[in-house]
Design a protein around this motif. Structure first.
Motif, mmCIF file in Angstrom:
data_model
loop_
_atom_site.group_PDB
_atom_site.id
_atom_site.type_symbol
_atom_site.label_atom_id
_atom_site.label_comp_id
_atom_site.label_asym_id
_atom_site.label_seq_id
_atom_site.Cartn_x
_atom_site.Cartn_y
_atom_site.Cartn_z
ATOM 1 N N GLY A 81 0.840 -1.186 0.000
ATOM 2 C CA GLY A 81 0.000 0.000 0.000
ATOM 3 C C GLY A 81 0.876 1.237 0.000
ATOM 4 O O GLY A 81 1.801 1.337 -0.797
ATOM 5 N N ARG A 83 2.720 2.154 2.611
ATOM 6 C CA ARG A 83 3.598 2.076 3.789
ATOM 7 C C ARG A 83 5.048 2.421 3.486
ATOM 8 O O ARG A 83 5.805 2.734 4.412
ATOM 9 N N THR A 86 4.731 5.990 4.449
ATOM 10 C CA THR A 86 4.545 6.242 5.880
ATOM 11 C C THR A 86 5.780 5.863 6.676
ATOM 12 O O THR A 86 6.122 6.527 7.662
ATOM 13 N N GLY A 111 -4.540 9.780 2.054
ATOM 14 C CA GLY A 111 -4.413 8.344 2.258
ATOM 15 C C GLY A 111 -3.175 7.994 3.058
ATOM 16 O O GLY A 111 -3.206 7.132 3.950
ATOM 17 N N GLN A 115 -3.134 6.183 6.778
ATOM 18 C CA GLN A 115 -2.341 4.983 7.064
ATOM 19 C C GLN A 115 -1.360 5.238 8.191
ATOM 20 O O GLN A 115 -1.169 4.387 9.068
ATOM 21 N N TYR A 116 -0.715 6.406 8.183
ATOM 22 C CA TYR A 116 0.214 6.733 9.259
ATOM 23 C C TYR A 116 -0.513 6.747 10.605
ATOM 24 O O TYR A 116 0.014 6.249 11.615
ATOM 25 N N ILE A 118 -3.209 5.083 11.455
ATOM 26 C CA ILE A 118 -3.521 3.699 11.827
ATOM 27 C C ILE A 118 -2.298 3.027 12.449
ATOM 28 O O ILE A 118 -2.396 2.323 13.466
ATOM 29 N N ASP A 119 -1.136 3.241 11.846
ATOM 30 C CA ASP A 119 0.081 2.570 12.295
ATOM 31 C C ASP A 119 0.723 3.231 13.508
ATOM 32 O O ASP A 119 1.443 2.569 14.263
ATOM 33 N N PHE A 247 -4.462 -1.094 -0.800
ATOM 34 C CA PHE A 247 -4.688 0.006 0.148
ATOM 35 C C PHE A 247 -6.093 -0.084 0.720
ATOM 36 O O PHE A 247 -7.082 -0.113 -0.023
ATOM 37 N N ASP A 248 -6.187 -0.119 2.031
ATOM 38 C CA ASP A 248 -7.477 -0.090 2.720
ATOM 39 C C ASP A 248 -7.253 0.549 4.081
ATOM 40 O O ASP A 248 -6.678 -0.061 4.981
ATOM 41 N N ALA A 249 -7.684 1.794 4.227
ATOM 42 C CA ALA A 249 -7.512 2.525 5.483
ATOM 43 C C ALA A 249 -8.818 2.629 6.257
ATOM 44 O O ALA A 249 -8.940 3.464 7.154
#
Length: 351
Positions: A81, A83, A86, A111, A115-116, A118-119, A247-249
């Protein structure tokens, strides 16, 4: 052309060990950290004039993602994705000693910001999404994120306009061709009635032409498909990284620590919308892609509806979000209505 940066904004190169990253900086080095993340086929230069008007109480950084602007060109592994991006940001923040940060992500940068978050949810104090791509990736899904085709055909690197890619690769800064970067910027980056300032438009076009072109970067590779429209996402490059295959956020709604979210968009956006001119489903419906299988099989991706659904779920699970829609504004609210956008963002940062 080489248009100078505003006086209060400087560029610096930061070697993080992962990437030689070009970063625009402004404000107080000890101020509240804010990171501005650019969109696709652009760079930090699209934030420079906006940065010039942010109070010095903030430490503002705007990096060029890998393969964009003046940052190092390294391959993008689309199977991760976004990452690669990120992880680059995490390394940059560590190198700069920024600690927690408010993220402001524009378009694909939205996006990356999701993602950032989420992580690294404990490191994000606020999340501002500007004309953001959908949490379900770009193209090829129904409202709940279900793929229209089992192999995600109609998304990824193969959907890029070949002529635009050619003009980008040659660094064409003219407006002579319909698919030149300058023509595309005027047609799609702003709203129908927006006129870019000529000098900054030159800087923006130069920034677009600094995009690394190829299978490893923009747009990425592609594979043939037996499903409409006959091409699917490869495993390399930017457009594949934001394909819903990788990619799935939507998991943003489920993180335990939920920073406040500000979502700003224009109602005349033709890149990210429920009727995007860059989405295979909409292009098929409009007759621009032949043999469209119909709305039931492959509808236009409802990008804004998807974002709203995920943010509603985010709020239902204890988070907060605000949606602000700018009238007669296209894909670049921070450029088209800088004062209105700045007022919203500063209120968001203060609160």
């Amino acid at each position: 052309m080489d248009v100078a940066l505003p006086d209060s904004v400087t560029a610096q190169s930061v070697d993080t060990g992962r990437l030689e990253t070009n970063v625009l900086v402004s404000g107080d080095p000890n101020g509240t950290p804010v990171c501005l993340i650019h969109g696709n086929v652009s760079s930090s230069r699209f934030w420079a004039e906006f940065m010039d008007e942010i109070p010095d109480t903030y430490r503002v950084v705007a990096p060029d993602l890998r393969g964009f602007g003046d940052s190092e060109t390294k391959p993008v592994d689309a199977t991760r994705g976004v990452r690669d991006f990120t992880d680059d940001l995490a390394a940059l923040f560590d190198e700069l000693g920024m600690g927690t940060v408010t993220l402001v992500g524009w378009s694909i940068g939205g996006g990356v910001s999701m993602q950032y978050t989420i992580d690294h949810p404990d490191q994000v104090t606020g999340l501002a999404l500007v004309s953001t791509m959908s949490p379900y990736g770009f193209g090829g899904t129904t409202r709940d994120g279900t793929p229209c085709q089992p192999d995600y055909a109609g998304t990824g690197g193969g959907l890029a306009n070949d002529e635009f890619v050619e003009h980008l690769a040659t660094g064409d800064t003219s407006a002579e061709a319909d698919a030149s970067p300058r023509t595309v910027m005027h047609a799609f980056y702003g709203g129908p009635d927006h006129e870019f300032d000529p000098e900054t438009a030159d800087a923006y076009v130069e920034a677009m032409c600094a995009t690394a072109v190829g299978d490893d970067n923009y747009p990425g590779d592609a594979v043939p498909s037996e499903n409409w429209p006959g091409i699917g996402p490869g495993e390399r490059g930017v457009l594949n990284a934001v394909s819903p295959k990788y990619f799935d956020a939507s998991g943003l709604a489920e993180i335990d620590q939920k920073p406040p979210v500000l979502w700003v968009r224009g109602d005349a956006d033709r890149i990210v919308s429920d009727t995007s001119f860059f989405d295979a489903g909409f292009l098929g419906q409009a007759g621009e892609l032949p043999d469209w299988p119909g709305e039931e099989a492959y509808p236009p991706q409802p990008m804004n509806a998807q974002t709203r659904d995920v943010l509603e779920a985010y709020a239902a699970d204890g988070g907060t979000y605000t949606e602000e829609v700018f009238t007669d504004v296209g894909h670049s609210p921070h450029i088209e209505r800088p004062e209105q956008f700045r007022s919203l963002l500063l209120d968001f940062l203060r609160n």
